[in-house]
Structure formats: C-alpha cells, structure tokens
Design an enzyme around this catalytic site. Structure first.
Site, PDB file in Angstrom:
ATOM      1  N   CYS A  66      10.043  97.147  24.727  1.00 17.46           N
ATOM      2  CA  CYS A  66       9.720  96.899  26.137  1.00 17.46           C
ATOM      3  C   CYS A  66       9.826  98.193  26.941  1.00 17.46           C
ATOM      4  CB  CYS A  66      10.585  95.772  26.702  1.00 17.46           C
ATOM      5  SG  CYS A  66       9.990  95.150  28.290  1.00 17.46           S
ATOM      6  N   HIS A 100       9.668  91.522  23.443  1.00 22.68           N
ATOM      7  CA  HIS A 100      11.060  91.529  22.999  1.00 22.68           C
ATOM      8  C   HIS A 100      11.181  90.813  21.667  1.00 22.68           C
ATOM      9  CE1 HIS A 100      13.246  93.053  26.560  1.00 22.68           C
ATOM     10  NE2 HIS A 100      12.158  92.684  27.194  1.00 22.68           N
ATOM     11  N   GLU A 138      13.710  90.527  19.799  1.00 23.75           N
ATOM     12  CA  GLU A 138      14.995  89.823  19.689  1.00 23.75           C
ATOM     13  C   GLU A 138      14.955  88.496  20.437  1.00 23.75           C
ATOM     14  OE1 GLU A 138      14.304  92.200  21.701  1.00 23.75           O
ATOM     15  OE2 GLU A 138      15.526  92.173  23.520  1.00 23.75           O
TER      16      GLU A 138
END
Lengths: 206, 251
Positions: free
Chosen positions: A80, A184, A186
């Site tokens: 990001c 993202h 994660e």
C-alpha cells in the site's frame, strides 16, 4: 529466513505481524538500520501519508539502509503506502522524494463520476505478467484496497498486475528483487496470505 | 470492479458486545474476539468496532480489544467511539486498526479530522454521522444520540470531506435495532451529498433490505441486529444477493 518489517510508528503492523506469524514465519521489527543486517527479506508496510513516512525513513537512516538492501539483490515488498514509497516521488503532503526503487510517481485519483474516492474495498487484481509471488493465486481473485493515490510507472514492463477503478492502475509492480502491491495482502484472506507466503519463499530472483 | 461490502457492526461496552434499539436498551450479544472470528469465517468484508462506553477506561479497553483482534483476525478493521484527540487515534492505529471512526469529535473539534488525515492519510478516517428524522428533516446528533448539533446533513458532510475524511458511516437512530428496513430516503440524500464512499447502518431486517440499499448505489451496509438475532450471517446474505447479481468479494 527472517522477515523484517519496517516500523516507523505509522500504525498497523499488528495485522501484518500476526498474518506472517500465523503462517509460521520469523519476524523482526526494524526501526533502525543496524537491524536490517539480521533479515533475509524486508517488508515496507503501509498506513500513513507519503511525506510523513519518507521523513521518518530519512530521519532514522532506514531510507539509505533499504536502498542498500535492494542493491544487494535482497527481496523487498512494499504494501500500500509502502509500495508508493518505492516511487521516485509523491505529492501527498507536498512534493516529496521517494525511495526511487521502482521508477514512477504517485498521483491522486482524479474526479471521475460516478466513482467515489478513496478506493475502498475488494477489487480484482488482473495479472499482466507471471511472477513467483503470484503463484497459486487464481485469476479474478479480489484483494482489499484502501487508498486515495496510485502509482504511475515509468516503465510499463514493471507492471505485474492492474486493477480497474475509474482507470486501470498498477496494483502489483516489480523490478528485479523489488516488489510492490497496492492492496493489503494481510487483510485479503487466503489469497493475501498465499502472496505473503510466496514472497517469504522468494529469493529475489526472476 | 469494486465489490459491495457487508460489514458487521459491533458495539463494545464493558468488555462485551451489545446491541441497541434506538441507541438504548443495550443487550449482551457476545464476546468481541470470538464474535469477530466467527464473522471473519463467515465472509464478512470488514468489521466496525465502536466503543459505546464512557470514559478513559472504556477507551483503553477498546484499544486492548483492537490489539487482540488485529493479531488474530485478518479482516479490515475500523475502530472508534470516544476518540477525542490525536493520541486516541494514534493508540488505535498502533494497536492494529486500519481506520478510525470519528463522530462527536467532528462537531466539537473538526480539525481533528485533518490532523489525523495529514498523518495517516484521509483513507484512514471514517466519519460517523447519527441522525433522527424530526419534523420533516434529518437532525444530526452527537454523543450517542443525545445532543442535537443544529447542523444539516449537507453542511456537515461537506465540512468533513473538505477536512480530508475518507468515508461516511451514516446511521439512523430511528431505525436502529428495529429491523424494519434501512432509511432509503436518508441514503439517497447522503449519496447525493457525498463524493467519498458511504456505509449505511440502522434497520436492516432482511437480506432484501441489503439489496435495496445496494441498488441505490451505497458502497457498504453495516449490520448489527441482522446478524445477532436470528439465523442470518454474512455468508447467507451473500448467497441471497448473488441471485440478484450484486457484485461481491471473490476469494
């Protein structure tokens, strides 16, 4: 393998650490240049604004250390804002130099009806080229985006993935051992975790 | 293309999750970590966790819960409730929130929006707006529906956008907990005033309510009662919506 996560106090490395930890990776939080010697991979995470992040990277000496790590051919992943910091320059918070590891610059999304900005939510990453980090991720998978700026590359050959939102912007970029993802991983559940695993298994070669 | 989002809305009070009706009558609906994990397994697109307790202890509790959630539950998380100064937002980001939700502070100290947006980026700031429909108009309330602010929807939305907010969370206090449907007239107004993404909350009682809101163009619907009372969950909601071609997350 030890995965270094750059920590300049700009929030949310908790999820990233948690995600990597749950997949069985050893993590090291990097807040000073010396610590980079201990790691085999480096992740530059992303919550924050461009100029504030660069200022902190410069002040801590991490900016130079990250560039040396890249020069040594070690694998780096920008997430990001972290992907955006890889650019030559950005404009958020005033014109500011980036790390210059993947050529291009950062621009805000323009006003395009009926699109609302920032770009928030789940959107498709369309593969433009194959890359070890995308192995096993099927076409049409959604990833989680939350950003108001996007990366315009200088060299089209650096584009690995594109995402469509008012324009086709680069959502995955790569140049040799340096890689950036606008979303993202994660937060992107199974496909994101797969991508992180692929990165941690990658030696930086192409 | 960008998908529509379904977001469980969790209210935190005294270490437990609660659900309200018209912003009062709080009933216990579960444990924050356990419930969040279940929502995550049920394909929730994001989670919104709001602290509705008063005082510093309750806020610290929110920070603690966010910390645990971020480490165990990999779903995009917005957290808020009681953010009064920059340091409060900072604590939440460090604990693991992806975004913070500001509400009352937007009326008393609107520059806080800019302060947080300048440091963390505008995309990290969600502005919560709570309204009641009275005498033909929507009145904006702060402090969990207690203080009438005297501002109009149009003016307040413009103000927060100019200060850098990244998303609006619009809640109908009248419809809250009633499960009688969302306020679609409110939604239509907010969509016309806002150039930033919009999440609507308050009143979802059936999956058809979700469809109606998505058909109008809202980016996301946040639900409390729908997933707490009865047999519904995000997975089932999405199965239903797929029949109508609503674009949803594909993994």
């Amino acid at each position: 393998m030890t995965i270094g996560i750059i920590d300049v106090g700009l929030g949310n490395i908790g999820s990233l650490s948690g995600a990597l930890y749950s997949q069985g990776w050893d993590i090291e939080l990097i807040d000073s240049p010396e610590k980079i010697k201990q790691v085999t991979h480096l992740i530059l995470p992303g919550v924050g604004s461009f100029s504030v992040a660069m200022e902190r990277l410069e002040r801590s000496g991490l900016s130079k250390a990250i560039k040396f790590f890249a020069q040594d051919g070690m694998p780096i992943l920008g997430i990001c804002l972290g992907m955006q910091l890889l650019a030559d320059k950005g404009v958020e918070g005033g014109l500011c130099a980036g790390l210059g590891l993947i050529h291009g610059d950062i621009r805000p999304f323009g006003v395009v009806q009926p699109f609302r900005f920032p770009h928030v939510g789940w959107n498709v990453m369309n593969k433009q080229a194959s890359h070890p980090v995308l192995s096993g991720i099927k076409a049409g998978a959604d990833f989680y985006f939350v950003h108001g700026y996007h990366f315009t590359v200088r060299d089209k050959s650096d584009i690995v993935g594109l995402t469509d939102y008012s324009l086709n912007f680069a959502s995955v970029i790569a140049n040799r051992n340096v890689l950036g993802v606008q979303f993202h991983p994660e937060k992107s559940q199974k496909n994101g975790l797969r991508l992180l695993d692929n990165f941690c298994n990658w030696s930086g070669g192409c | 293309m960008l998908k529509k989002r379904i977001i469980p809305l969790e209210l935190l009070k005294n270490d437990r999750l609660v659900k309200s009706c018209n912003f009062s009558e709080h009933r216990d609906v579960g444990h924050p970590i356990k419930s969040s994990k279940v929502y995550s397994d049920q394909d929730a697109d994001e989670l919104i966790l709001l602290n509705i307790g008063d005082g510093d202890l309750e806020f610290d509790n929110l920070v603690r819960v966010v910390g645990k959630l971020a480490f165990e539950c990999f779903v995009p998380l917005s957290a808020g409730g009681g953010i009064r100064k920059f340091g409060d937002a900072e604590k939440l980001f460090e604990a693991g929130a992806d975004r913070v939700v500001l509400n009352s502070a937007c009326y008393s100290t609107p520059l806080l929006i800019k302060e947080i947006a300048d440091e963390y980026g505008g995309q990290s700031v969600v502005v919560g707006i709570d309204v009641k429909f009275t005498n033909g108009r929507y009145l904006l309330y702060s402090n969990s529906g207690v203080i009438e602010t005297g501002l109009t929807l149009d003016d307040h939305i413009k103000t927060v956008i100019n200060l850098g907010a990244g998303e609006i969370l619009i809640q109908s206090i009248d419809r809250d907990g009633m499960m009688q449907g969302l306020d679609l007239i409110l939604l239509t107004q907010v969509l016309s005033f806002s150039s930033i993404p919009v999440i609507i909350a308050g009143g979802t009682g059936s999956f058809m309510d979700l469809k109606s809101a998505f058909d109008l163009g809202v980016d996301a619907v946040a639900c409390g009662s729908l997933f707490n009372f009865g047999d519904n969950n995000p997975l089932r909601a999405k199965s239903f919506l797929k029949n109508y071609g609503i674009p949803l997350k594909i993994l």
